[in-house]
Motif scaffolding. Structure first.
Motif, PDB file in Angstrom:
ATOM      1  N   ALA A  92     -16.775 -41.822 -40.940  1.00 33.69           N
ATOM      2  CA  ALA A  92     -16.656 -40.383 -41.190  1.00 33.69           C
ATOM      3  C   ALA A  92     -16.821 -40.034 -42.665  1.00 33.69           C
ATOM      4  N   LEU A  93     -16.308 -40.892 -43.552  1.00 34.10           N
ATOM      5  CA  LEU A  93     -16.368 -40.583 -44.979  1.00 34.10           C
ATOM      6  C   LEU A  93     -17.801 -40.460 -45.490  1.00 34.10           C
ATOM      7  N   LEU A  94     -18.660 -41.379 -45.095  1.00 35.24           N
ATOM      8  CA  LEU A  94     -20.028 -41.343 -45.615  1.00 35.24           C
ATOM      9  C   LEU A  94     -20.784 -40.136 -45.056  1.00 35.24           C
ATOM     10  N   LEU A  95     -20.483 -39.771 -43.802  1.00 36.36           N
ATOM     11  CA  LEU A  95     -21.121 -38.577 -43.237  1.00 36.36           C
ATOM     12  C   LEU A  95     -20.587 -37.317 -43.918  1.00 36.36           C
ATOM     13  N   SER A  96     -19.292 -37.314 -44.170  1.00 42.00           N
ATOM     14  CA  SER A  96     -18.690 -36.191 -44.863  1.00 42.00           C
ATOM     15  C   SER A  96     -19.288 -36.045 -46.267  1.00 42.00           C
ATOM     16  N   SER A  97     -19.414 -37.176 -46.966  1.00 36.04           N
ATOM     17  CA  SER A  97     -19.985 -37.132 -48.310  1.00 36.04           C
ATOM     18  C   SER A  97     -21.472 -36.793 -48.278  1.00 36.04           C
ATOM     19  N   SER A  98     -22.162 -37.160 -47.205  1.00 35.55           N
ATOM     20  CA  SER A  98     -23.580 -36.782 -47.081  1.00 35.55           C
ATOM     21  C   SER A  98     -23.695 -35.264 -47.097  1.00 35.55           C
ATOM     22  N   CYS A  99     -22.854 -34.610 -46.317  1.00 36.01           N
ATOM     23  CA  CYS A  99     -22.874 -33.143 -46.269  1.00 36.01           C
ATOM     24  C   CYS A  99     -22.462 -32.562 -47.614  1.00 36.01           C
ATOM     25  N   GLU A 100     -21.374 -33.112 -48.164  1.00 33.09           N
ATOM     26  CA  GLU A 100     -20.863 -32.565 -49.423  1.00 33.09           C
ATOM     27  C   GLU A 100     -21.885 -32.734 -50.551  1.00 33.09           C
ATOM     28  N   LEU A 101     -22.503 -33.909 -50.626  1.00 30.53           N
ATOM     29  CA  LEU A 101     -23.457 -34.153 -51.711  1.00 30.53           C
ATOM     30  C   LEU A 101     -24.720 -33.312 -51.536  1.00 30.53           C
ATOM     31  N   GLY A 102     -25.179 -33.181 -50.284  1.00 27.96           N
ATOM     32  CA  GLY A 102     -26.348 -32.325 -50.028  1.00 27.96           C
ATOM     33  C   GLY A 102     -26.078 -30.911 -50.497  1.00 27.96           C
ATOM     34  N   ALA A 103     -24.880 -30.428 -50.209  1.00 26.48           N
ATOM     35  CA  ALA A 103     -24.511 -29.068 -50.617  1.00 26.48           C
ATOM     36  C   ALA A 103     -24.341 -28.980 -52.139  1.00 26.48           C
ATOM     37  N   LEU A 104     -23.722 -30.008 -52.718  1.00 23.79           N
ATOM     38  CA  LEU A 104     -23.466 -29.995 -54.169  1.00 23.79           C
ATOM     39  C   LEU A 104     -24.742 -29.964 -55.000  1.00 23.79           C
ATOM     40  N   VAL A 105     -25.716 -30.812 -54.641  1.00 20.02           N
ATOM     41  CA  VAL A 105     -26.946 -30.843 -55.461  1.00 20.02           C
ATOM     42  C   VAL A 105     -27.755 -29.572 -55.305  1.00 20.02           C
ATOM     43  N   ALA A 126     -20.248 -34.702 -61.111  1.00 20.91           N
ATOM     44  CA  ALA A 126     -19.453 -34.604 -59.876  1.00 20.91           C
ATOM     45  C   ALA A 126     -20.077 -35.435 -58.753  1.00 20.91           C
ATOM     46  N   VAL A 127     -21.396 -35.499 -58.742  1.00 21.47           N
ATOM     47  CA  VAL A 127     -22.110 -36.266 -57.719  1.00 21.47           C
ATOM     48  C   VAL A 127     -21.778 -37.757 -57.836  1.00 21.47           C
ATOM     49  N   HIS A 128     -21.801 -38.268 -59.057  1.00 21.51           N
ATOM     50  CA  HIS A 128     -21.533 -39.696 -59.258  1.00 21.51           C
ATOM     51  C   HIS A 128     -20.093 -40.037 -58.942  1.00 21.51           C
ATOM     52  N   GLN A 129     -19.205 -39.142 -59.342  1.00 21.40           N
ATOM     53  CA  GLN A 129     -17.789 -39.406 -59.069  1.00 21.40           C
ATOM     54  C   GLN A 129     -17.512 -39.425 -57.574  1.00 21.40           C
ATOM     55  N   LEU A 130     -18.096 -38.456 -56.866  1.00 19.82           N
ATOM     56  CA  LEU A 130     -17.868 -38.398 -55.423  1.00 19.82           C
ATOM     57  C   LEU A 130     -18.431 -39.642 -54.737  1.00 19.82           C
ATOM     58  N   LEU A 131     -19.622 -40.045 -55.151  1.00 17.33           N
ATOM     59  CA  LEU A 131     -20.229 -41.221 -54.538  1.00 17.33           C
ATOM     60  C   LEU A 131     -19.392 -42.476 -54.798  1.00 17.33           C
ATOM     61  N   ALA A 132     -18.941 -42.621 -56.044  1.00 19.94           N
ATOM     62  CA  ALA A 132     -18.147 -43.810 -56.387  1.00 19.94           C
ATOM     63  C   ALA A 132     -16.849 -43.841 -55.584  1.00 19.94           C
ATOM     64  N   GLU A 133     -16.185 -42.704 -55.490  1.00 21.41           N
ATOM     65  CA  GLU A 133     -14.924 -42.649 -54.728  1.00 21.41           C
ATOM     66  C   GLU A 133     -15.174 -42.947 -53.247  1.00 21.41           C
ATOM     67  N   THR A 134     -16.278 -42.416 -52.729  1.00 21.86           N
ATOM     68  CA  THR A 134     -16.616 -42.660 -51.324  1.00 21.86           C
ATOM     69  C   THR A 134     -16.830 -44.149 -51.078  1.00 21.86           C
ATOM     70  N   MET A 135     -17.610 -44.755 -51.960  1.00 20.19           N
ATOM     71  CA  MET A 135     -17.896 -46.178 -51.795  1.00 20.19           C
ATOM     72  C   MET A 135     -16.629 -47.006 -51.889  1.00 20.19           C
ATOM     73  N   TYR A 168     -15.556 -54.357 -53.251  1.00 18.11           N
ATOM     74  CA  TYR A 168     -14.486 -53.461 -53.687  1.00 18.11           C
ATOM     75  C   TYR A 168     -14.462 -53.345 -55.214  1.00 18.11           C
ATOM     76  N   ILE A 169     -14.586 -54.478 -55.874  1.00 21.30           N
ATOM     77  CA  ILE A 169     -14.528 -54.470 -57.343  1.00 21.30           C
ATOM     78  C   ILE A 169     -15.746 -53.755 -57.933  1.00 21.30           C
ATOM     79  N   PHE A 170     -16.896 -53.960 -57.312  1.00 23.32           N
ATOM     80  CA  PHE A 170     -18.113 -53.221 -57.691  1.00 23.32           C
ATOM     81  C   PHE A 170     -17.844 -51.717 -57.664  1.00 23.32           C
ATOM     82  N   SER A 171     -17.260 -51.255 -56.569  1.00 22.97           N
ATOM     83  CA  SER A 171     -17.010 -49.822 -56.421  1.00 22.97           C
ATOM     84  C   SER A 171     -16.000 -49.327 -57.435  1.00 22.97           C
TER      85      SER A 171
END
Lengths: 324, 324
Positions: free
Chosen positions: A175-188, A133-142, B117-120
């Protein structure tokens, strides 16, 4: 001064932060002198380390593990850094926060590849965490962030745009990267899913407030404090919230068009900034930021009481009022 | 002609490849017109799809799952594409005079954004596979490739370099991603670890041979077939295997220095290429490529017999002898 104040808010988590700082330095160490120098330049230019602190604080609501938290925090800060180097290529900036940019010191190519390198470093760091879930969230965020970069380009020099366009842009930009920072911190930290949701939304709302304040400061602050010319957003062809409020004002439009086509003189830049400052656009923008901040605080207030909650509230408040 | 021959080698796996092709198109689809157009342009420009075919073939030695294989193959081909777009980014400061600035900038920005973008997209595709080893391997591979990009820059215009420097460079530039294509294809199919090792080494050796042939063709082929001036490597300041053999030859050196400092005339480019061709450097380089090819074939020969093994051997042989 204000930076010191922010640091004092981080005080309770100094140990965690300095561990992450060391890991950051270690992760960009390389036998290639160009990579090492370029990465260290970026690292030293510093910044507020908001993503790491959000990861740390969010993870305190679950089963806190310094090791996992550091991997996520390092990864997110590196992604932030990588996007900054790439932004420097885009905007042709020679200075960031008073430091020479990688692009200015070497060239566009090196800046681009340093960004790619740091990006990959980020993946290696988070790759050690065995949670799909961590990798998927990071990839989607990026992916969303990269999309945002291109969309920002599509909106460059475009005066026909709405508040919604702006909000969508800063969501992807900040906002997305900050949101994901919180979400990922909580997830791990295997945090309860309801708490994960609240932290995620906190990060999003705080991020929106943060970026609006950033866009306000680009108008109200000084070249010296910004480390770049005030009004840079306009000079680079970007309409932000304050300027959206007055973009159709006939007295402002001549400045706007000349900022966009590069013919604005230094004197006129001063006049343009003064004009925006007295127009009421700053106050209106500040109200939007305050509204997001209130939403951010509401999410956190319902969380269990602990030191992390206190710090999140203080930092959110600080970010909404900061002057740098 | 030769491309047709390669396609005929892929014949048995046409179904798998066309599924991957569709997934590739789907993955770069976007509501942003710039993203969509730039990505599709890249995708349509094609290439030999060697990474996808290596993933497919390697996965046939384990428990083949089209779905998993496609995710890995799409991801690797996207990473390859992203690195190509980033390679196309031109340093503004160097080329400003040669190009209309706005146009050059437009290309640079779009190229970098599209690459990111393609990387992500690649990460999102592989993110769906819930195997930590896969993510770690991909991240490490990307890191080494990025390192290689910067190191290539450090060696640019440098005549004081060894064969080992060159081999290390082409390893990062080409062989690693092919090696990881084989390894990842085998990994997602839960292939026996000994077989994984052989396929990984096959990809590496075949990749080394492939890149050496590429570097030979830059000297021996025509501008028309290459789609760029023959001798481009030298014109861009890169010493490759053939030129390393004669870099100290006093008759060659005047060409070399003028290729590096940009003062080589069109006539002298022809003379330089003719000089390299008759020097014996091409034959020596071809021997090195053949040596790698033999090693690649040896790895595969000990694998269990199946259609994939046959195809790997034929493709390796083709790659070592190709004329495009």
């Amino acid at each position: 001064m204000e930076k010191l104040k922010l640091m004092s808010l981080y005080a309770d988590f100094r140990k965690d932060l300095s561990f992450i700082e060391k890991e950051l330095e270690r992760s960009v160490d390389s036998s290639s002198p160009v990579i090492r120098q370029a990465s260290l330049l970026l690292l030293r230019a510093g910044g507020k380390r908001i993503r790491p602190i959000f990861v740390i604080l969010s993870s305190k609501f679950g089963e806190y593990s310094m090791e996992n938290v550091a991997k996520v925090a390092v990864s997110l800060e590196l992604i932030h850094m990588a996007s900054l180097v790439h932004d420097d290529v885009i905007d042709n900036s020679d200075f960031r926060r008073g430091y020479e940019t990688v692009k200015a010191r070497w060239n566009n190519r090196i800046a681009m590849y340093t960004g790619d390198y740091i990006f990959s470093r980020a993946l290696v760091s988070i790759g050690e965490i065995e949670m799909p879930a961590v990798h998927q969230l990071l990839a989607e965020t990026m992916l969303e962030i990269c999309k945002g970069e291109i969309i920002q380009f599509e909106y460059q020099q475009k005066t026909d745009q709405s508040f919604r366009d702006y909000l969508r842009r800063i969501k992807r930009k900040t906002a997305l990267l900050l949101s994901s920072s919180c979400e990922l911190g909580a997830l791990v930290s295997n945090t309860d899913s309801e708490v994960v949701g609240k932290l995620k939304r906190f990060g999003y709302f705080a991020g929106m407030a943060f970026q609006i304040v950033d866009d306000i400061l680009d108008i109200t602050s000084t070249d010296e404090k910004l480390g770049k010319p005030a009004g840079s957003d306009l000079l680079n062809g970007h309409l932000t919230l304050p300027t959206l409020y007055i973009k159709d004002d006939p007295e402002f439009q001549p400045y706007l068009y000349r900022a966009f086509d590069g013919s604005l003189t230094e004197d006129d830049r001063g006049r343009m900034l003064a004009y925006i400052r007295q127009s009421g656009a700053i106050e209106k923008s500040q109200q939007v930021s305050d509204m997001y901040l209130k939403k951010a605080i509401a999410e956190v207030e319902s969380l269990p009481d602990n030191d992390a909650k206190k710090a999140l509230l203080q930092i959110a408040d600080f970010l909404g009022k900061r002057k740098f």
